[in-house]
Structures are given as C-alpha cells and as structure tokens.
Design an enzyme around this catalytic site. Structure first.
Site, short mmCIF file in Angstrom:
data_model
loop_
_atom_site.label_atom_id
_atom_site.label_comp_id
_atom_site.label_asym_id
_atom_site.label_seq_id
_atom_site.Cartn_x
_atom_site.Cartn_y
_atom_site.Cartn_z
CB CYS A 8 2.67 -37.82 22.62
SG CYS A 8 4.18 -38.59 23.19
CB CYS A 276 -2.45 -42.62 11.18
SG CYS A 276 -2.47 -44.17 12.09
CG ASP A 392 -9.34 -52.52 18.70
OD1 ASP A 392 -8.17 -52.66 18.32
OD2 ASP A 392 -9.66 -52.54 19.90
CB CYS A 429 3.69 -48.11 12.85
SG CYS A 429 3.34 -46.33 12.82
CB CYS A 489 -0.69 -43.43 6.66
SG CYS A 489 0.77 -44.46 6.96
CB CYS A 492 0.65 -51.04 9.76
SG CYS A 492 -1.00 -50.36 9.99
#
Length: 540
Positions: A8, A276, A392, A429, A489, A492
């Site tokens: 969000c 992140c 990406d 994640c 972070c 992942c």
C-alpha cells in the site's frame, strides 16, 4: 513484470495554525486542505490499485472524523471523472487534517470493507480515531490469536489492519487521555514486521510513524502552515513542497501533531535498519527519493552494472547494427538506457505498453492474452535483431514467458537475451510484497545454492524460451543503491530476515513447501503457530 504487487501507500496532510499564512502548497481555507489528498494519492497509485480512501478531521461538523473509501483506482474511487460527484465528496469530507491510503491486498480480501483508512467511532473524542497502514505485520497470526483467546473480541476481517485497530483501541481504553508516544511505544513491543502508519483522532491529533526497522519508506515536509507526509517523495514534491524540505522519517520515530504543535519523538529503539531494496529496483516511482537515495540514479547504476557484466560474459556481439537494448516498460527503462549507453549500442523502445487498459479489464483470462493486451512489440525496430531485454526482476516468470514468445512471434526478434537488473529471488517476503511461498518463485527450482551458476542460468533461459539469461550478483544491489548491506533488507535474495517473526515465517514456509502444502499465503494459513509471542518482539 510478474505483476508483483505491494502492500500500500499512505499519506497525511495537516494545516497548522500560527505557522504563518503563506504556503506554496495551499492558499485556500484551512478546513479545505483535504482537497489535496486525492492528488497525493494519484502519485502513490503505483503502490496499490485495489482501493483508495481518506479520513478527515473537521471540528466544525458533527462527524469530527469522517472516512470516505471505495474500491478501484484513485480516479475510480473518488469519482474524479464525474465532476459533480467528485465535488460533492470533497465538500462532504472537507477538513484541516487528512490521512489517505491506496491499497493492494497481500493480506485479507478485496472487498470495500478491507479498504483503508479504518475508522473506530466512539463517544470519547480521543477514543474516536482513524488510521491507515503500509506494510505487513509478520506476527499477525499470533496477534490475532491472542486477541481471540485473551479478550472477548470478534474479528470481522482476516487481516492485520483490523488487528492493529483493536490493539490501538485497547491502548485507548483508559478514562484519561493517553500519551500517544507511550501508546505506540507499547505497540512497538508487540508488533513484528513492516508498519508505517498515519493516525488521526477526533481531538485533532495526528501521528505519522515509521517502524523501528524502517523496511518501507516514509517522508515528510513542512511549508509554512502546511505539513505533509507520504510513502514517497514524489507525492509531496508534486504538491509544491520544496525538494530540499522533504526528509525521510527515521526508523522508530514518529511525528505528533497535537494542540496545533508539531513535534518529533522516538517511540522505539532501532537496533538495525533494513530498508527494502526492492523499493529502489521496482516499486517506487522513478522520480522519488527514498532515504536520501534517488530511485532513478539507483536504477541507472543497475544498468551500468549490467553493462560491466555483459562485457565480461561476452555472449552477445555488441554490434550497433545488429544488437539493441530493449527495456520491459516501465521499471526497466532507466537500467536499460544506462546499460546501452555504457555498451555503445542503441536503446530502443521495442515494447510499447498500453497504459489505458483498466485494472478490471485485464483481470482473468490467460497469461498470453494479458500480455497481448498490455504490450505491443515494434517489429520495425526488432525484426532480425539480437535483443538484450532488460527486466527489473523475475519473481514467478509466468508473464515473462508469454512476453518472450510475443516478442518472437509479433516482433520478429532473431535472438532474445534476458538481462535481469536484480539478483535471483530465492525466498518469500513477509513484509508487504505479494510473494509469500517458496513454490511460486522461479529461481529456486533451478538453483542448488544461493549464487546461480552459468549452467543454471542457461537452464532458466531454456525454460523461459530465451537464448540466454543472466542476473546481477547480490553484492551489486548495495553498490547501486549506495547503502551498506547491513542497512538493507535483502531477505528475498539471501534468506536473512531482519526480524524474529520473519525468520520463523521463513522456516514455516520451507516446511510447508517440503510437505507439499501450498494452499494460500504462508502468513494467512499457517499449519502451526510461530514460536515467538508478541512480547518476544520487544527485543527486535
């Protein structure tokens, strides 16, 4: 590219009396500043297209706090294309303070009842509040279970936002007006995960806070009497806040507006930050600056790293007459342009994205149909070319497979060599990105370790229908964002999670995968509770 979705975006606005009357951001009446909120949310649309809404404070109306929200994009939810309805909404919900939200669901359903902000009405003004939330509580299942076991609570939604609302309400239960800094300090001892939050109560108090780890970005600015905060800087800059005045809120800090005064407080100790990395690579608007790092420049550096790697690999002739670099629009463009410039070969828009297809229209149907609706290959620039296709990231790969076939069939590309401006995604994640199981991820099926070999990447290329495929190495991420690895972070990519519940959710995901249990998202349908209790997270 793989239709990876985010939790969000949040935003906040407040008109502060006594701070001067001049503002480049707002020159209208103080109790009308909420009219700026839909404009802000449009700049956060990239963070969620499922629903949008705002809650406003106005001491001159019966509903001191009032909330408007609906399903759809910002334009759809606020009826911006219907001038009379939009004007009515803006008039009915006018206020001097406002919080806003754009939603994509990684937790909970997709109905209007899940749209944010959430509002809890009460006869006592400090117990009447609304809030909106960006992120994901990793220990959501434990928190929910404790509510149901220890109190006579009934939960109407299966998501962490309602859990936050009940914990907030529990903290407000005293007959004396609570200290909001203490309220969020106590909640920080219970919550694990990513949680940026904007809060507004019927006393006119506003809180804007960033979780102690700082996983998701949050910025703020002030211009005379106008205060604004948002998930990304572009939402403030496009309102008229000067770029030099836009600052990142530090992890574990909160801004409190109370009695017309603005103050900053530390509500939680920060032992480790973990921003992140995906925000810079994929999610954020390319015009944004997050934690003092430009999204555009970070993506351009990724392209420069790809160019260095391409010269070392020496797999494709770098002849400008026969080789072109093509980005997958839109997030691959900055990296592709920088890569092509460094290699001295053309960067061409060989894929044109249809930006006018609505979200609902492309739901359903098969993957190939979606790709044909969204992308048009330009045969005039691709015919017979060796294409370095810059992506990406690769998460699930399903869309990319269809796209490669589309490029060959309709674009006439002679060869397609996929270059990924991101390392392989190996782990789920649990902090607000919609990839929570091991099974859905593409790379782990091919890799024996954490670093892909050339042979493994060749096998991946064959499975996708590409002539070759190469990822960036993990160590390139920190270099390109220009932040130390211990401030990012990268769970992942590495399986190293920055919070206790995140690590335990990963172990649960691995066990579920090994047992063949792939029903639902890991954090929504756990087979067993997490080991840590909510009180354990005070150590985070």
């Amino acid at each position: 590219m793989d239709e990876l979705h985010h939790e969000c975006g949040v935003a906040a606005l407040y008109y502060l009396p006594g701070r001067g009357d001049r503002s480049t951001v707002w020159t209208g009446a103080p109790d009308q500043v909420s009219r700026l909120m839909p404009r802000m949310l449009l700049d956060l649309q990239n963070r969620g297209q499922l629903a949008a809404g705002m809650a406003t404070y106005n001491p001159d109306r019966d509903k001191l706090i009032d909330t408007y929200k609906d399903i759809g994009t910002v334009i759809e939810a606020f009826r911006i294309n219907e001038p009379a309805k939009y004007a009515s909404i803006m008039e009915d919900y006018a206020g001097r303070g406002a919080i806003g939200h754009t939603r994509y669901a990684t937790c909970g359903g997709q109905t209007r009842s899940y749209a944010q902000p959430f509002e809890r009405r009460h006869g006592c003004k400090w117990k009447w509040f609304a809030f909106a939330f960006n992120g994901q509580l990793t220990n959501f299942a434990d928190l929910r279970q404790q509510l149901l076991q220890n109190h006579d609570y009934h939960l109407t939604r299966d998501n962490d936002t309602e859990v936050i609302m009940h914990y907030l309400a529990h903290e407000m239960r005293s007959d004396e007006r609570p200290d909001l800094v203490d309220v969020f300090r106590r909640l920080a001892a219970k919550f694990d995960g990513a949680y940026n939050l904007v809060f507004l109560n019927a006393m006119g108090d506003m809180v804007v806070l960033r979780d102690p780890v700082g996983i998701r970005p949050l910025v703020y600015a002030q211009d005379g009497p106008m205060f604004g905060a948002a998930s990304e800087s572009v939402a403030l800059q496009n309102l008229g806040f000067r770029q030099a005045s836009i600052k990142s809120l530090s992890p574990g800090e909160m801004i409190l507006i109370q009695n017309g005064e603005l103050s900053t407080h530390r509500f939680a100790e920060t032992k480790r930050t973990a921003h992140c990395f995906f925000e810079w690579i994929y999610f954020a608007n390319v015009a944004s600056t997050l934690d003092d790092r430009s999204v555009y420049l970070s993506r351009a550096r990724l392209g420069q790293e790809l160019a260095k790697q391409e010269r070392v690999l020496d797999r494709v002739p770098l002849d400008p007459a026969e080789t072109v670099v093509v980005p997958v629009p839109d997030t691959g463009k900055a990296a592709a342009d920088a890569m092509a410039f460094a290699l001295g070969i053309p960067a061409v828009e060989g894929l044109i994205r249809n930006r006018y297809i609505g979200r609902t229209f492309i739901d359903g149907g098969n993957r190939a149909d979606k790709v044909r609706l969204k992308f048009t290959p330009l045969r005039e620039v691709l015919q017979g070319k060796k294409v370095l296709l810059v992506e990406d990231s690769i998460v699930r790969s399903t869309t990319l497979q269809s796209l490669l076939k589309h490029l060959r069939d309709q674009g006439g590309a002679a060869e397609i060599h996929v270059r990924v401006a991101c390392p392989p995604i190996l782990s789920p994640c649990f902090y607000g990105i919609d990839m929570s199981t091991v099974k859905e991820l593409f790379a782990p099926k091919f890799m024996a370790g954490k670093v892909p070999t050339v042979a493994e990447q060749d096998e991946m290329a064959r499975s996708l229908g590409a002539d070759s495929l190469f990822y960036l190495p993990v160590d390139a991420v920190a270099r390109c964002i220009d932040l130390p690895t211990d401030r990012l972070c990268r769970a992942c990519l590495t399986g190293d999670y920055p919070t206790p519940a995140g690590e335990q959710m990963y172990q649960l995901a691995l066990r579920k995968h090994a047992d063949g249990d792939t029903d639902g998202r890991t954090y929504e349908r756990p087979n067993e509770p997490l080991v840590c209790s909510v009180t354990d997270n005070a150590r985070t």
